[in-house]
Scaffold this motif. Structure first.
Motif, PDB file in Angstrom:
ATOM      1  N   GLU A 324       0.817  -1.207   0.000  1.00 20.44           N
ATOM      2  CA  GLU A 324       0.000   0.000   0.000  1.00 20.44           C
ATOM      3  C   GLU A 324       0.855   1.264   0.000  1.00 20.44           C
ATOM      4  O   GLU A 324       0.602   2.209  -0.756  1.00 20.44           O
ATOM      5  CB  GLU A 324      -0.916  -0.004   1.234  1.00 20.44           C
ATOM      6  N   GLY A 325       1.889   1.227   0.844  1.00 16.67           N
ATOM      7  CA  GLY A 325       2.770   2.390   0.946  1.00 16.67           C
ATOM      8  C   GLY A 325       3.331   2.778  -0.415  1.00 16.67           C
ATOM      9  O   GLY A 325       3.211   3.922  -0.859  1.00 16.67           O
ATOM     10  N   ILE A 326       3.936   1.803  -1.063  1.00 18.39           N
ATOM     11  CA  ILE A 326       4.557   2.065  -2.362  1.00 18.39           C
ATOM     12  C   ILE A 326       3.508   2.448  -3.404  1.00 18.39           C
ATOM     13  O   ILE A 326       3.720   3.351  -4.210  1.00 18.39           O
ATOM     14  CB  ILE A 326       5.337   0.817  -2.829  1.00 18.39           C
ATOM     15  N   CYS A 327       2.372   1.752  -3.364  1.00 15.84           N
ATOM     16  CA  CYS A 327       1.330   2.013  -4.353  1.00 15.84           C
ATOM     17  C   CYS A 327       0.821   3.450  -4.254  1.00 15.84           C
ATOM     18  O   CYS A 327       0.646   4.121  -5.274  1.00 15.84           O
ATOM     19  CB  CYS A 327       0.173   1.036  -4.202  1.00 15.84           C
ATOM     20  N   ASN A 328       0.598   3.901  -3.033  1.00 17.28           N
ATOM     21  CA  ASN A 328       0.150   5.281  -2.851  1.00 17.28           C
ATOM     22  C   ASN A 328       1.141   6.247  -3.481  1.00 17.28           C
ATOM     23  O   ASN A 328       0.764   7.207  -4.149  1.00 17.28           O
ATOM     24  CB  ASN A 328      -0.025   5.605  -1.363  1.00 17.28           C
ATOM     25  N   GLU A 329       2.404   5.952  -3.244  1.00 18.80           N
ATOM     26  CA  GLU A 329       3.441   6.810  -3.786  1.00 18.80           C
ATOM     27  C   GLU A 329       3.417   6.828  -5.312  1.00 18.80           C
ATOM     28  O   GLU A 329       3.697   7.843  -5.936  1.00 18.80           O
ATOM     29  CB  GLU A 329       4.789   6.290  -3.287  1.00 18.80           C
ATOM     30  N   LEU A 330       3.064   5.688  -5.895  1.00 19.03           N
ATOM     31  CA  LEU A 330       3.124   5.565  -7.355  1.00 19.03           C
ATOM     32  C   LEU A 330       1.783   5.843  -8.028  1.00 19.03           C
ATOM     33  O   LEU A 330       1.674   5.805  -9.243  1.00 19.03           O
ATOM     34  CB  LEU A 330       3.583   4.153  -7.754  1.00 19.03           C
ATOM     35  N   GLY A 331       0.760   6.086  -7.214  1.00 20.56           N
ATOM     36  CA  GLY A 331      -0.552   6.326  -7.795  1.00 20.56           C
ATOM     37  C   GLY A 331      -1.218   5.058  -8.322  1.00 20.56           C
ATOM     38  O   GLY A 331      -2.031   5.104  -9.245  1.00 20.56           O
ATOM     39  N   VAL A 332      -0.867   3.926  -7.726  1.00 19.26           N
ATOM     40  CA  VAL A 332      -1.491   2.658  -8.116  1.00 19.26           C
ATOM     41  C   VAL A 332      -2.552   2.317  -7.073  1.00 19.26           C
ATOM     42  O   VAL A 332      -2.317   2.462  -5.875  1.00 19.26           O
ATOM     43  CB  VAL A 332      -0.428   1.537  -8.188  1.00 19.26           C
ATOM     44  N   ARG A 333      -3.757   1.901  -7.566  1.00 15.00           N
ATOM     45  CA  ARG A 333      -4.840   1.655  -6.616  1.00 15.00           C
ATOM     46  C   ARG A 333      -4.804   0.197  -6.151  1.00 15.00           C
ATOM     47  O   ARG A 333      -4.959  -0.713  -6.978  1.00 15.00           O
ATOM     48  CB  ARG A 333      -6.190   1.960  -7.269  1.00 15.00           C
ATOM     49  N   CYS A 334      -4.576  -0.024  -4.855  1.00 16.21           N
ATOM     50  CA  CYS A 334      -4.558  -1.406  -4.378  1.00 16.21           C
ATOM     51  C   CYS A 334      -5.499  -1.587  -3.190  1.00 16.21           C
ATOM     52  O   CYS A 334      -5.784  -0.649  -2.452  1.00 16.21           O
ATOM     53  CB  CYS A 334      -3.140  -1.854  -4.045  1.00 16.21           C
ATOM     54  N   GLU A 335      -6.044  -2.804  -3.069  1.00 16.50           N
ATOM     55  CA  GLU A 335      -7.009  -3.059  -2.002  1.00 16.50           C
ATOM     56  C   GLU A 335      -6.778  -4.408  -1.338  1.00 16.50           C
ATOM     57  O   GLU A 335      -6.250  -5.328  -1.944  1.00 16.50           O
ATOM     58  CB  GLU A 335      -8.434  -3.026  -2.568  1.00 16.50           C
ATOM     59  N   LEU A 336      -7.216  -4.468  -0.085  1.00 16.82           N
ATOM     60  CA  LEU A 336      -7.059  -5.690   0.701  1.00 16.82           C
ATOM     61  C   LEU A 336      -8.347  -6.501   0.682  1.00 16.82           C
ATOM     62  O   LEU A 336      -9.446  -5.957   0.772  1.00 16.82           O
ATOM     63  CB  LEU A 336      -6.720  -5.321   2.147  1.00 16.82           C
ATOM     64  N   LEU A 337      -8.196  -7.792   0.557  1.00 19.30           N
ATOM     65  CA  LEU A 337      -9.364  -8.654   0.502  1.00 19.30           C
ATOM     66  C   LEU A 337      -9.149  -9.867   1.407  1.00 19.30           C
ATOM     67  O   LEU A 337      -8.484 -10.824   1.020  1.00 19.30           O
ATOM     68  CB  LEU A 337      -9.568  -9.117  -0.952  1.00 19.30           C
ATOM     69  N   THR A 338      -9.652  -9.779   2.631  1.00 17.53           N
ATOM     70  CA  THR A 338      -9.583 -10.943   3.517  1.00 17.53           C
ATOM     71  C   THR A 338     -10.970 -11.158   4.102  1.00 17.53           C
ATOM     72  O   THR A 338     -11.843 -10.299   3.977  1.00 17.53           O
ATOM     73  CB  THR A 338      -8.593 -10.723   4.690  1.00 17.53           C
ATOM     74  N   SER A 339     -11.150 -12.269   4.774  1.00 20.73           N
ATOM     75  CA  SER A 339     -12.496 -12.550   5.262  1.00 20.73           C
ATOM     76  C   SER A 339     -12.864 -11.666   6.443  1.00 20.73           C
ATOM     77  O   SER A 339     -14.016 -11.599   6.845  1.00 20.73           O
ATOM     78  CB  SER A 339     -12.635 -14.030   5.626  1.00 20.73           C
ATOM     79  N   SER A 340     -11.873 -10.951   6.998  1.00 18.19           N
ATOM     80  CA  SER A 340     -12.240 -10.047   8.091  1.00 18.19           C
ATOM     81  C   SER A 340     -12.643  -8.655   7.572  1.00 18.19           C
ATOM     82  O   SER A 340     -13.067  -7.810   8.335  1.00 18.19           O
ATOM     83  CB  SER A 340     -11.123  -9.944   9.111  1.00 18.19           C
ATOM     84  N   VAL A 341     -12.486  -8.456   6.282  1.00 15.84           N
ATOM     85  CA  VAL A 341     -13.068  -7.242   5.698  1.00 15.84           C
ATOM     86  C   VAL A 341     -14.583  -7.458   5.691  1.00 15.84           C
ATOM     87  O   VAL A 341     -15.052  -8.488   5.223  1.00 15.84           O
ATOM     88  CB  VAL A 341     -12.564  -7.038   4.246  1.00 15.84           C
ATOM     89  N   PRO A 342     -15.363  -6.503   6.224  1.00 17.21           N
ATOM     90  CA  PRO A 342     -16.817  -6.689   6.293  1.00 17.21           C
ATOM     91  C   PRO A 342     -17.411  -6.979   4.911  1.00 17.21           C
ATOM     92  O   PRO A 342     -16.932  -6.456   3.898  1.00 17.21           O
ATOM     93  CB  PRO A 342     -17.336  -5.344   6.820  1.00 17.21           C
TER      94      PRO A 342
END
Ligand code: ADP
Ligand code: MG
Length: 675
Positions: A324-342
């Motif tokens: 996420e850190g690097i992606c934000n810096e590069l303008g790349v959109r990334c997301e987390l997908l785990t079963s604890s995400v509502p």
């Protein structure tokens, strides 16, 4: 004469014997003929009890004077004790465990015993031959994997009945190959393996059978690989562009030579429409993630998407924090997908992946595989592929992204080529320069106080520490409770006055994340944890780790745990506390010694392989290779390489050859429980 006819077609084998043989997995004449001896005893080369020192292993020829079952208090344990006299006239007590039927032997029976001289006297028998019961009482005596129902000497008789039939078995190896490799005919090899004149002949025979087995396996891999290459295409990505340039600039370090060459290989893979199937091996902290992110960003740069899959939620979250850190810096959109995400949020993420709004997904294997539809997935990175079932790997392989598998439990290259025969293998053997290897010490339990004194010194210098709780295998819940209790105990004793956090598998995701974040922010001095810290946690300020009851852990596991320290510039320490050395098994002692001696994961993998036997390696077990009949992965390394080369050659030059060998490959796979 059908090789696959039932053993009952042999003379001397009726339904009852057949049933007993089935207990050993021997149903057909072929299976019986391929049940080659696991060892050979030698009637001629024997020792005398009088010459053996304690702990020495030997074969002794002797005469039985008397024998009895010694009563024990434990119901499941039967000890048989015999008084025997060897040729030199030395008398000894022979001890057998759980072989009560031996007590029926008559006085005067001649025996060949293979075993170990016990420390406190007595000869503990591992293998027994009774003269006069088998047909082979001169020269080498084949010793079979047997059962109480079918002792080794009986098997010898059944095998003798089966051997004349092996002439009629097909020999799947092409004559050209046999000649070039100087391999005997299959039938000759089988006969020689069962009834060798000497050990050299037995080994040549085994190698012949092993070669065929490995070749069939490699052919199977190559076929699958070629089928994948023919049936599916992946997007051929344009070469490194502006995003990759910015990525390189954003990294706070320069890549090591090995990272660069790994990237170069991946770059080649991505440039063509053949789906990449690559395994990236390297120790914890060797810098694999940086390389993986390169591959993912290549997908994004080309207008596609990438996915990073981890085996656990903790690891997925950890990866996400990095990415996420690097992606934000590069303008790349990334997301987390785990079963604890509502659930609602998860749906939204899935929608954005389907529309292409999101570039990168980080999550657990299951979630990404089962739930997600990508607009255009071009690169998938699968972390810790050894925890990832073969089935899943294959399922993923049938889709069209380029796939990079990563593992931090490296295994020797030749072994990797066997176990993951359909993957290309890349290694990062050396960690980034400047990192000091963790100094590891083995501390006896009686001196664990000193270990905690040392830990306190690190904390006084502003560093942080891990304490790993003893391994509790019963359940995660019990282990979690044990960790809580241990933390309580330490807070009142060794770690009094310090800020102590607990991390275990029963914490809710949010709680776990909070503990990890607090540790990272240095609001905790010590993290008392179960093996859940094995992967993922990256806190360079943590410079010392104490592992309690380290002798209970496996070698690979300890090495993984140790990887949590030594991540910064400071010298780090790992203190392995164990029970007193005298109480440890030889293997446990060897494991701890190996960890003290080296921090090289590849070297440790070799030691692990020796200690645990090849079948026990995680990857090997999952691949279904654990019960190869003839091949020994460690001993036959060169043979594996040769078989792989031949498999490639045969596929290229002479696909017709595949007829009989493909059948053989099928048989090997069937009997190994492949998909
Ligand atoms: P792995 O995934 O193999 O466990 P990582 O890629 O997570 O290793 O790298 C471990 C640590 O080393 C990270 O903190 C990372 O930023 C750092 N690192 C990676 N490559 C280099 C390098 N070439 N030089 C210095 N530090 C590096
Ligand atoms: Mg990593």
């Amino acid at each position: 004469m059908d090789a696959d006819a039932s053993v009952e077609t042999l003379s001397g084998v009726g339904p009852r014997v057949a049933e007993r043989l089935e207990g050993l997995g021997l149903r057909t004449v072929r299976e019986l003929a391929e049940h080659i001896p696991r060892a050979y005893l030698d009637w001629e080369q024997v020792a005398s009890f009088g010459d053996l020192s304690a702990g020495e292993e030997a074969t002794v020829r002797c005469t039985l004077e008397r024998i009895r079952v010694r009563p024990t208090r434990r119901r499941n344990l039967k000890i048989v004790e015999g008084i025997v006299v060897d040729a030199a006239g030395v008398r000894e007590t022979a001890i057998w465990f759980n072989q009560a039927y031996l007590a029926k032997l008559d006085a005067g029976t001649e025996l060949l015993l293979h075993g170990t001289r016990e420390l406190g006297g007595g000869f503990r028998v591992a293998r027994t031959e009774v003269r006069g019961t088998g047909l082979h009482t001169v020269g080498l005596v084949p010793e079979y994997r047997a059962s109480e129902d079918v002792p080794s000497y009986r098997l010898r008789a059944y095998v003798d009945a089966a051997l004349p039939r092996v002439r009629f078995f097909p020999d799947p190896l092409p004559a050209r190959l046999r000649q070039e490799q100087r391999l005997p005919l299959r039938a000759d090899a089988l006969v020689a393996a069962h009834r060798p004149r000497d050990r050299a002949e037995a080994e040549t025979a085994r190698r012949r059978l092993a070669f065929e087995e490995l070749l069939a396996l490699q052919l199977g891999f190559q076929e699958r690989r070629r089928a994948l290459e023919e049936q599916s295409t992946a997007p051929a990505l344009p070469d490194d562009g502006e995003l990759i340039e910015r990525y390189r600039d954003a990294l706070p370090f320069t890549l090591t030579e090995e990272q660069e060459s790994a990237i170069a290989e991946i770059r080649q893979d991505l440039g063509v429409p053949t789906p990449m199937q690559r395994l990236l091996q390297g120790d914890v902290g060797s810098g694999k993630t940086v390389v993986a992110l390169y591959a993912l960003l290549r997908a994004v740069e080309a207008g596609h998407q990438g996915a990073l899959m981890a085996p656990t939620e903790t690891l997925a979250e950890q990866h996400f924090l990095t990415v996420e850190g690097i992606c934000n810096e590069l303008g790349v959109r990334c997301e987390l997908l785990t079963s604890s995400v509502p659930a609602a949020q998860r749906r939204a993420v899935r929608d954005r992946l389907a529309s292409g709004e999101t570039d990168l997904a980080v999550g657990t294997h299951a979630l990404i595989q089962e739930e997600v539809e990508f607009r255009s997935l071009a690169v998938a990175v699968v972390d810790e592929q050894h925890r990832f079932g073969v089935e899943q790997r294959r399922a993923l392989g049938r889709t069209t992204p380029h796939v990079l598998h990563m593992t931090a439990t490296p295994i020797p290259r030749t072994l990797a080529q066997t176990v993951f025969g359909d993957l290309d293998v890349t290694e990062i053997a050396r960690p980034p320069a400047g990192r000091k290897p963790v100094i590891t010490r083995w501390v006896g339990h009686e001196r664990s106080g000193e270990a905690y004194t040392r830990l306190r010194r690190h904390l006084e210098a502003g560093r942080q520490a891990y304490v790993v709780c003893p391994l509790v295998s019963e359940s995660e819940a019990i282990e979690a409770r044990a960790a809580e209790q241990e933390a309580e105990r330490l807070r009142a004793a060794e770690l009094r006055g310090l800020r102590v956090g607990v991390l275990h598998g029963k914490l809710k995701t949010a709680e776990r994340r909070e503990v990890m974040a607090a540790f990272k922010r240095r609001e905790l001095d010590v993290l008392v944890a179960t093996t859940v810290i094995e992967v993922g946690l990256d806190v360079p300020n943590a410079t010392i780790m104490i592992v309690q009851e380290a002798d209970r852990f496996g070698l690979a596991q300890l090495h993984q745990l140790r990887g949590r320290v030594g991540r910064g510039a400071e010298q780090s320490y790992c203190l392995l506390v164990s029970r007193p050395k005298e109480e440890l098994t030889e293997d446990a002692a060897r494991r701890l010694e190996a960890l003290v001696e080296t921090s090289d994961g590849f070297e440790l993998a070799e030691v692990d392989l020796e200690l645990r036997g090849e079948g026990q390696l995680l990857g090997v077990r999952q691949s279904g290779l654990s019960d190869l009949k003839f091949a020994r992965l460690l001993r036959d390394r060169k043979l594996i390489v040769t078989a792989r080369t031949w498999a490639e050659r045969l596929m290229d030059e002479d696909p017709a050859i595949l007829g009989p060998l493909a059948l053989e490959a099928q048989r090997v796979e069937d009997s190994r429980g492949f998909a």
